[in-house]
Design a protein around this motif. Structure first.
Motif, mmCIF file in Angstrom:
data_model
loop_
_atom_site.group_PDB
_atom_site.id
_atom_site.type_symbol
_atom_site.label_atom_id
_atom_site.label_comp_id
_atom_site.label_asym_id
_atom_site.label_seq_id
_atom_site.Cartn_x
_atom_site.Cartn_y
_atom_site.Cartn_z
ATOM 1 N N SER A 124 30.648 47.935 35.038
ATOM 2 C CA SER A 124 31.958 48.282 34.504
ATOM 3 C C SER A 124 31.828 48.811 33.084
ATOM 4 N N LEU A 125 31.613 50.090 32.965
ATOM 5 C CA LEU A 125 31.506 50.743 31.668
ATOM 6 C C LEU A 125 32.598 51.795 31.565
ATOM 7 N N SER A 126 33.294 51.809 30.446
ATOM 8 C CA SER A 126 34.301 52.830 30.201
ATOM 9 C C SER A 126 34.255 53.184 28.718
ATOM 10 N N PHE A 127 35.141 54.062 28.293
ATOM 11 C CA PHE A 127 35.121 54.548 26.924
ATOM 12 C C PHE A 127 36.519 54.532 26.329
ATOM 13 N N VAL A 128 36.576 54.304 25.015
ATOM 14 C CA VAL A 128 37.805 54.454 24.250
ATOM 15 C C VAL A 128 37.627 55.716 23.422
ATOM 16 N N ARG A 129 38.649 56.555 23.418
ATOM 17 C CA ARG A 129 38.598 57.828 22.701
ATOM 18 C C ARG A 129 39.311 57.717 21.358
ATOM 19 N N TYR A 130 38.721 58.335 20.333
ATOM 20 C CA TYR A 130 39.323 58.403 19.002
ATOM 21 C C TYR A 130 39.220 59.843 18.507
ATOM 22 N N GLY A 131 40.268 60.342 17.900
ATOM 23 C CA GLY A 131 40.230 61.698 17.354
ATOM 24 C C GLY A 131 40.195 62.765 18.412
ATOM 25 N N TYR A 132 40.547 62.387 19.638
ATOM 26 C CA TYR A 132 40.524 63.328 20.755
ATOM 27 C C TYR A 132 41.769 64.189 20.714
ATOM 28 N N ASP A 133 41.590 65.483 20.938
ATOM 29 C CA ASP A 133 42.707 66.409 21.019
ATOM 30 C C ASP A 133 42.536 67.188 22.308
ATOM 31 N N PRO A 134 43.503 67.094 23.229
ATOM 32 C CA PRO A 134 43.343 67.829 24.491
ATOM 33 C C PRO A 134 43.089 69.304 24.228
ATOM 34 N N ILE A 135 42.154 69.859 24.938
ATOM 35 C CA ILE A 135 41.791 71.269 24.763
ATOM 36 C C ILE A 135 42.703 72.109 25.639
ATOM 37 N N THR A 136 43.385 73.045 25.024
ATOM 38 C CA THR A 136 44.258 73.940 25.774
ATOM 39 C C THR A 136 43.684 75.342 25.689
ATOM 40 N N GLU A 139 32.228 47.632 27.458
ATOM 41 C CA GLU A 139 31.538 46.973 28.562
ATOM 42 C C GLU A 139 32.322 45.761 29.016
ATOM 43 N N MET A 140 32.559 45.689 30.301
ATOM 44 C CA MET A 140 33.201 44.516 30.882
ATOM 45 C C MET A 140 32.104 43.507 31.212
ATOM 46 N N LYS A 141 32.454 42.410 31.827
ATOM 47 C CA LYS A 141 31.462 41.385 32.151
ATOM 48 C C LYS A 141 30.419 41.895 33.134
#
Length: 190
Positions: free
Chosen positions: A135-147, A129-131
């Protein structure tokens, strides 16, 4: 007894949550139901309305410490707007690295520091969360692009912060991990 005859959208219940005002939220395979003690208000996906919930199949419900109600679905994360009638949707976008890693929401968890964690069918995400509340966004962890059609990433099924502050991550097929939030590293435990 509360049932479809009482006004609930579906008898298959997938999530239950009581908010701080005492209202009961019931997630089903056919909508999010709000029970005020007398009657139901049902929220369903409406393809013609971008402010409706993103999908009618509800997977998880959580109210954060700020009093915001979040609903996970099989196709997106939803934030109930202050008018309590519309939703803000959050979906995965492969072109946007600050979007969710996957739209299939499996679990929601708020840690002791007030961070909202989202487990999806393809990775762990943390709300940033920004001020500005817009403004909401996400940080990804353990993400593997799906092919292709088969999922290749971590299917997160459960999250828990223990008394020591360790962050546990349960997955559907890969076992249990400890996640070091500072180093952003997963260590498989089982």
């Amino acid at each position: 007894r509360i049932s479809v005859e009482s006004g609930m959208s579906q008898s298959i219940v997938t999530a239950l949550f009581q908010d701080r005002l005492g209202f009961l939220w019931v997630g089903t395979t056919d909508g999010l139901n709000l029970f005020d003690g007398y009657e139901f208000t049902v929220f369903r996906h409406d393809p013609q309305n971008s402010r409706s919930i993103s999908n009618s199949y509800i997977t998880k419900i959580l109210e954060d410490r700020r009093g915001r109600l979040w609903a996970g679905t099989m196709d997106g994360l939803n934030l109930l707007e202050p008018d309590r009638r519309t939703f803000r949707r959050f979906l995965s976008n492969p072109e946007d690295p600050e979007s969710l890693s996957d739209s299939d929401i499996r679990t929601l968890y708020e840690d002791k520091s007030g961070n909202l964690w989202i487990g999806t069918a393809n990775g762990l995400n943390r709300l940033v969360e920004m001020k500005s509340p817009l403004s909401l966004s996400f940080v990804r962890y353990g993400y593997d692009p799906i092919t292709g059609p088969k999922r290749a990433g971590m299917e997160i099924s459960s999250l828990l912060e223990d008394r020591s502050g360790r962050f546990w991550v349960g997955t559907r097929r890969q076992g249990i991990f400890l996640f070091d939030r500072e180093r952003r590293v997963f260590s498989q435990v089982w």
